[in-house]
Design a protein around this motif. Structure first.
Motif, PDB file in Angstrom:
ATOM      1  N   VAL A   1       0.870  -1.187   0.000  1.00 19.62           N
ATOM      2  CA  VAL A   1       0.000   0.000   0.000  1.00 19.62           C
ATOM      3  C   VAL A   1       0.904   1.233   0.000  1.00 19.62           C
TER       4      VAL A   1
ATOM      5  N   GLN B   1       0.442   5.580   3.684  1.00 19.57           N
ATOM      6  CA  GLN B   1      -0.254   4.848   4.744  1.00 19.57           C
ATOM      7  C   GLN B   1       0.699   4.151   5.722  1.00 19.57           C
TER       8      GLN B   1
ATOM      9  N   HIS C   1      -0.411   4.473   9.301  1.00 19.44           N
ATOM     10  CA  HIS C   1      -1.596   3.648   9.557  1.00 19.44           C
ATOM     11  C   HIS C   1      -1.188   2.204   9.875  1.00 19.44           C
TER      12      HIS C   1
HETATM   13  N1  ARG Z   1      -8.545   0.860  -0.602  1.00 19.02           N
HETATM   14  C1  ARG Z   1      -7.390   1.496  -0.038  1.00 19.02           C
HETATM   15  C2  ARG Z   1      -6.944   2.653  -0.941  1.00 19.02           C
HETATM   16  O1  ARG Z   1      -7.291   2.710  -2.095  1.00 19.02           O
HETATM   17  C3  ARG Z   1      -6.211   0.565   0.120  1.00 19.02           C
HETATM   18  C4  ARG Z   1      -6.423  -0.591   1.059  1.00 19.02           C
HETATM   19  C5  ARG Z   1      -5.129  -1.238   1.430  1.00 19.02           C
HETATM   20  N2  ARG Z   1      -5.246  -2.371   2.279  1.00 19.02           N
HETATM   21  C6  ARG Z   1      -5.594  -2.372   3.581  1.00 19.02           C
HETATM   22  N3  ARG Z   1      -5.662  -3.495   4.218  1.00 19.02           N
HETATM   23  N4  ARG Z   1      -5.809  -1.239   4.216  1.00 19.02           N
HETATM   24  O2  ARG Z   1      -6.195   3.495  -0.460  1.00 19.02           O
END
Ligand code: ARG
Length: 545
Positions: free
Chosen positions: A325, A329, A332
């Motif tokens: 990711v 993040q 996070h």
């Molecule tokens: N949907 C999120 C985005 O587009 C990413 C998710 C990544 N995975 C997780 N387990 N948080 O930023």
């Protein structure tokens, strides 16, 4: 089996006690590897370096691997691998169905969280990177004998569905008739509506509550929008030739039912505390807590990831968790890992890694966007590369550009440079592979039999090529461990370079007898490694270009 350089290192180390820091020899007359270990030891021992070197050489037993060792200059030790050792190592590689990739003696269950686009929106370049990088990890770890479980954590739940459903009803739309692009248009209209119309905003909020309460009509529209989105993503995955399958979807909504239980568990064990009306987990070293339930009783991104992690360890029995990711993040995931360690959901022995990555930049050095300044869709990007080259070459170009610079770095999307067949590009490697295939075809046409074994390796260029081939397994192991695909890219680029020096210096089809046979076998081994290596990057290696 470990590679020749590491076998050498191990043996020398057993005599010197310190890492010999083997380096490739700078010139062919110095053999294959050099070490300055004697010079370093001489300093601590206060003895002349050449004397120390002589002492080491005397104790070393390397007759099975090397020609007699030489001491050079101020006290370097030069190692020359015996050509028959090089030949048999390269031949073993050819005979090995895993092409030298070491099979894990304790296979792990590795959950890789990657791609993860958001419903009712097309994938953008960030998801492109995640998809490509995650796909590479999937392939590498699978090749090492691990069990990989991809989890596509799509954003298929949350507040945005309030406005999406409400807008659908307002317009009297049959959502089943939309495709992903249409769903995205709906999203935009809903968003504009939300900003312009208080009453609509209120209804959207109420709709979120209905969705959470399981209201039938609301759920039906939600489900339709999610299904449309998945179909759109699937089309892109097929276009990208990645391993992700519909069964890998494990979106945020999947964890809904677990969230109250997670909160109760954390609260009951005193890990979560009520803080200003919200349920929060404080983790040492972090000022702000993870909010696992907000003051209105709502659940968000954080607690969903806590539940997902708990599920992956508890239900999927993961020994290793990888999250691909974007770097924004990082915080996070540190926090989530912290919460889960504290809660015991993430036991000590389970490894959790967030692999971040940088942005994709346009040739102007700015964040990649359309002329209108909006985010670029992944499909537009594929279109742009395909304007320069055939689809499988365009894909190779994009994937290689994505994987070959350090992941943390931003990279520039320059379709023309990426698709060039010269330089450090995907198409160059494909081309190198296709050239070898062409030679093999010619050999076949001339009815020359390619032997199973490499027997003669007298030329330095042949030896260098064989040496590099013997390192393949180790490079793959390194990528599986460090999760840095650029190391495999660099290796393959070097291999293609070594092959081209070999090809320039050593005639293949024009030579004769055993030399020709052996060189053809060497070509074949190079072809196999290039093919396998590119395959691990998710790049296919066509036989003709
Ligand atoms: N949907 C999120 C985005 O587009 C990413 C998710 C990544 N995975 C997780 N387990 N948080 O930023």
């Amino acid at each position: 089996m470990s590679s020749l350089p590491s076998q050498l290192t191990e043996r020398v180390m057993s005599v010197t006690g310190i890492d010999p820091e083997m380096r490739p020899a700078t010139k062919p007359q110095f053999g294959h590897f050099q070490s300055n270990v004697a010079m370093r030891l001489a300093k601590t021992e206060g003895k002349p370096p050449r004397e120390v070197a002589a002492g080491i050489v005397e104790k070393l037993e390397l007759d099975d691997l090397c020609e007699p060792l030489e001491i050079a200059g101020p006290g370097f030790i030069n190692f020359r691998i015996k050509s028959e050792v090089l030949a048999s190592t390269a031949s073993e590689l050819m005979a090995d169905p895993n092409v030298g990739i070491v099979q894990a003696d304790q296979p792990q269950t590795v959950v890789i969280d990657y791609s993860a686009p958001n419903a009712a929106k097309q994938m953008h370049v960030g998801h492109l990177r995640s998809t490509i990088i995650g796909d590479c990890f999937n392939r590498v770890l699978t090749a090492q004998g691990h069990t990989v479980i991809p989890q596509n954590h799509i954003g298929d739940w949350g507040r945005q569905f309030g406005m999406l459903v409400e807008q659908t009803l307002d317009e009297g739309l049959d959502p089943a008739e939309l495709d992903l692009a249409g769903a995205e248009e709906l999203y935009k209209r809903a968003n504009a509506h939300l900003k312009a119309d208080e009453a609509f905003a209120d209804r959207a909020r109420e709709r979120v509550v209905k969705l959470q309460a399981g209201d039938e009509q609301t759920l039906k529209i939600w489900q339709t929008l999610v299904d449309i989105s998945k179909r759109g993503f699937d089309a892109t995955y097929r276009r990208m030739n990645v391993l992700l399958q519909p069964k890998d979807y494990a979106g945020e909504s999947m964890y809904n039912a677990m969230l109250p239980k997670v909160c109760d568990d954390l609260e009951a064990r005193g890990i979560a505390k009520v803080d200003a009306g919200a349920l929060a987990v404080f983790v040492d070293g972090y000022e702000a807590p993870a909010i696992i339930r907000n003051s209105q009783g709502g659940y968000g991104y954080d607690v969903t990831d806590v539940a997902a992690l708990r599920y992956r360890v508890g239900e999927l029995h993961a020994n290793r968790l990888i999250y691909v990711v974007g770097s924004e993040q990082t915080h996070h995931f540190k926090l989530i890992f912290g919460v889960c360690r504290k809660a015991g959901y993430l036991p000590e022995e389970v490894r959790a890694e967030h692999v971040g990555y940088g942005m994709v930049l346009g040739t102007d050095g700015k964040k990649f966007s359309t002329r209108e300044g909006t985010a670029v869709h992944l499909d537009d990007l594929l279109d742009e590369a395909e304007a320069q080259a055939a689809p499988n070459i365009a894909l190779a170009a994009i994937k290689y550009a994505d994987l070959s610079s350090g992941l943390q770095k931003d990279y520039t999307f320059d379709a023309e440079r990426m698709t060039a067949t010269t330089g450090d590009t995907g198409p160059y490697l494909q081309y190198a592979h296709a050239r070898i295939c062409q030679i093999m075809r010619r050999a076949e046409a001339e009815q020359i039999v390619v032997p199973e074994a490499i027997s003669v390796l007298d030329e330095p260029a042949e030896q260098q090529l064989a040496l590099l081939l013997s390192r393949f397994g180790e490079v793959v192991a390194e990528v599986g461990e460090s999760l840095q695909p650029h190391k495999l890219c660099t290796y393959l680029y070097e291999l293609a370079g070594a092959y081209s020096s070999f090809y320039e210096q050593c005639p293949v089809l024009k030579s004769e007898g055993e030399v020709r046979a052996s060189r053809l076998a060497l070509c074949q081994a190079t072809r196999t490694v290039l093919d396998k290596g590119l395959g691990l990057l998710g790049i296919d290696a066509p036989e003709r270009m």
